[in-house]
Design a protein around this motif. Structure first.
Motif, mmCIF file in Angstrom:
data_model
loop_
_atom_site.group_PDB
_atom_site.id
_atom_site.type_symbol
_atom_site.label_atom_id
_atom_site.label_comp_id
_atom_site.label_asym_id
_atom_site.label_seq_id
_atom_site.Cartn_x
_atom_site.Cartn_y
_atom_site.Cartn_z
ATOM 1 N N SER A 2 2.709 14.681 -1.560
ATOM 2 C CA SER A 2 1.788 14.885 -0.451
ATOM 3 C C SER A 2 2.580 15.378 0.753
ATOM 4 N N ILE A 3 1.976 16.243 1.565
ATOM 5 C CA ILE A 3 2.663 16.764 2.745
ATOM 6 C C ILE A 3 1.750 16.691 3.956
ATOM 7 N N ASP A 36 0.838 -1.195 0.000
ATOM 8 C CA ASP A 36 0.000 0.000 0.000
ATOM 9 C C ASP A 36 0.875 1.249 0.000
ATOM 10 N N ILE A 37 0.405 2.292 -0.631
ATOM 11 C CA ILE A 37 1.122 3.570 -0.615
ATOM 12 C C ILE A 37 0.994 4.188 0.775
ATOM 13 N N PRO A 38 2.103 4.571 1.406
ATOM 14 C CA PRO A 38 2.031 5.130 2.762
ATOM 15 C C PRO A 38 1.488 6.553 2.766
ATOM 16 N N ASN A 39 0.908 6.971 3.887
ATOM 17 C CA ASN A 39 0.440 8.340 4.066
ATOM 18 C C ASN A 39 1.395 9.087 4.986
ATOM 19 N N PRO A 40 1.743 10.330 4.651
ATOM 20 C CA PRO A 40 2.689 11.076 5.484
ATOM 21 C C PRO A 40 2.067 11.487 6.821
ATOM 22 N N TYR A 77 7.303 4.992 -3.400
ATOM 23 C CA TYR A 77 7.026 6.131 -2.524
ATOM 24 C C TYR A 77 7.762 5.944 -1.204
ATOM 25 N N VAL A 78 8.156 7.066 -0.598
ATOM 26 C CA VAL A 78 8.744 7.029 0.732
ATOM 27 C C VAL A 78 8.287 8.267 1.493
ATOM 28 N N CYS A 79 8.001 8.105 2.775
ATOM 29 C CA CYS A 79 7.639 9.221 3.635
ATOM 30 C C CYS A 79 8.822 9.535 4.543
ATOM 31 N N VAL A 80 9.227 10.809 4.564
ATOM 32 C CA VAL A 80 10.358 11.227 5.390
ATOM 33 C C VAL A 80 10.010 12.526 6.105
ATOM 34 N N SER A 81 10.619 12.735 7.257
ATOM 35 C CA SER A 81 10.437 13.985 7.976
ATOM 36 C C SER A 81 11.006 15.141 7.170
ATOM 37 N N GLU A 82 10.340 16.296 7.244
ATOM 38 C CA GLU A 82 10.857 17.451 6.506
ATOM 39 C C GLU A 82 12.191 17.935 7.070
ATOM 40 N N THR A 83 12.527 17.515 8.299
ATOM 41 C CA THR A 83 13.805 17.895 8.896
ATOM 42 C C THR A 83 14.863 16.813 8.730
ATOM 43 N N VAL A 120 7.388 11.360 -0.904
ATOM 44 C CA VAL A 120 8.112 11.554 -2.155
ATOM 45 C C VAL A 120 7.791 10.423 -3.119
ATOM 46 N N LYS A 121 7.350 10.793 -4.303
ATOM 47 C CA LYS A 121 7.232 9.814 -5.393
ATOM 48 C C LYS A 121 8.622 9.672 -5.988
#
Length: 320
Positions: free
Chosen positions: A78-79, A21-25, A106-112, A32-33
């Protein structure tokens, strides 16, 4: 989304293509795609648990994190509600470090986290391949406190770390000798090496050549051999040290007072942005040897592990 998983340690064939499944931030994350990721020596060493110390950190019997991949470049799609530094549509590059997860669409990462905007002068493939070799090389070179006109020999100079080390050492004013196969002489000289020597010739001159810094990138020499090339008070860098070499280097550093530097490295956003500044100034080039589609990850790992790549290997995850 398509991902490449590593559910057990072993040869390249343990890597499998799966659908997740595509993760949600989360509130402080960007999603990031991924357009490109890369394969480097760190990736295959984690997959293979080489050195064995890997098992103590990432899982004794099997990897705790099943999606490998450290570096990426892509587009923010997505943010989270608390994100302020990025917007949907931003082109970015970054490193997930020990969290991994970049072998995915896709990968979700912290903006920091270690993420920054992709310069207009760089392709996604270049963005995805700059961080591993570049951040490794600059961290070790900073530890050596390299000085203008010092001499450095880079053993395994045509790989991702070696090609980065050549350019960074030259930027700081060093005189660079590159050790690699003869077929890579043109490449290393184009990156700034003052001299190129093939492996056999170099090792036969261990009683006559001395350098301020011996920078061993590939883990294929013995420490005692490396020390024969080191000037008194110099620095030895072991990028690809085995578990046994790590212990040996600690002992030598403590009891013989010889400066030996081993991993892990410290990845910083300042260092990444410094590399990008050099790219924008035309003083740093990311060399890409081959590009594979995500579905051919096994073959990409096999090629990188063989140790003959020239610079970096990129993985095409998606087309923009």
């Amino acid at each position: 989304m398509k991902v490449i998983t590593c559910r057990k340690y072993g040869p390249p064939e343990v890597l499998k293509l799966e659908n997740w499944d595509i993760p949600n931030p989360k509130d402080n994350q960007i999603r990031v795609k991924i357009i490109n990721t890369s394969v480097n020596s760190g990736d295959w060493r984690l997959r293979k648990a080489d050195p064995k110390l890997v098992r103590l950190i990432f899982g004794f019997f099997k990897p705790r994190t099943v999606i490998l991949g450290i570096s990426y470049a892509g587009v923010v799609d997505s943010i989270g509600k608390n994100v302020t530094q990025f917007q949907v549509g931003d082109k970015v590059l970054g490193s997930t470090g020990m969290n991994m997860g970049a072998y995915a669409e896709y990968v979700c990462v912290s903006e920091t986290s270690l993420v920054t905007k992709l310069p207009n002068t760089m392709s996604f493939a270049e963005g995805a391949t700059i961080s591993f070799g570049g951040l490794t090389a600059i961290d070790f070179i900073e530890k050596c406190k390299i000085q203008n006109n010092q001499t450095i020999v880079i053993y395994g100079a045509s790989g991702s770390v070696g090609s980065a080390a050549i350019q960074l050492a030259k930027h700081f004013g060093a005189k660079v000798t590159a050790v690699c196969s003869q077929g890579n002489f043109e490449l290393v000289k184009s990156l700034g090496a003052d001299e190129a020597i093939n492996y056999e010739t170099f090792l036969s001159q261990k009683n006559t050549l001395k350098y301020d810094i011996v920078f061993e990138c590939v883990g294929k020499t013995e420490i005692n051999t490396d020390l024969l090339f080191l000037k008194k008070g110099g620095n030895l860098v072991l990028v690809g040290a085995s578990f046994a070499q790590m212990w040996e280097s600690i002992w030598i550093s403590l009891f013989k007072r010889i400066k030996i530097h081993i991993g892990p490295i410290k990845e910083t956003l300042d260092n990444l942005n410094f590399l990008l500044t050099l790219v924008n100034l035309g003083k740093y080039k990311v060399n890409i040897d081959r590009t594979y589609p995500l579905e051919e990850m096994v073959e990409a790992h096999r090629y990188v592990e063989a140790g003959h790549k020239k610079g970096n290997v990129a993985i095409e995850v998606a087309k923009l």
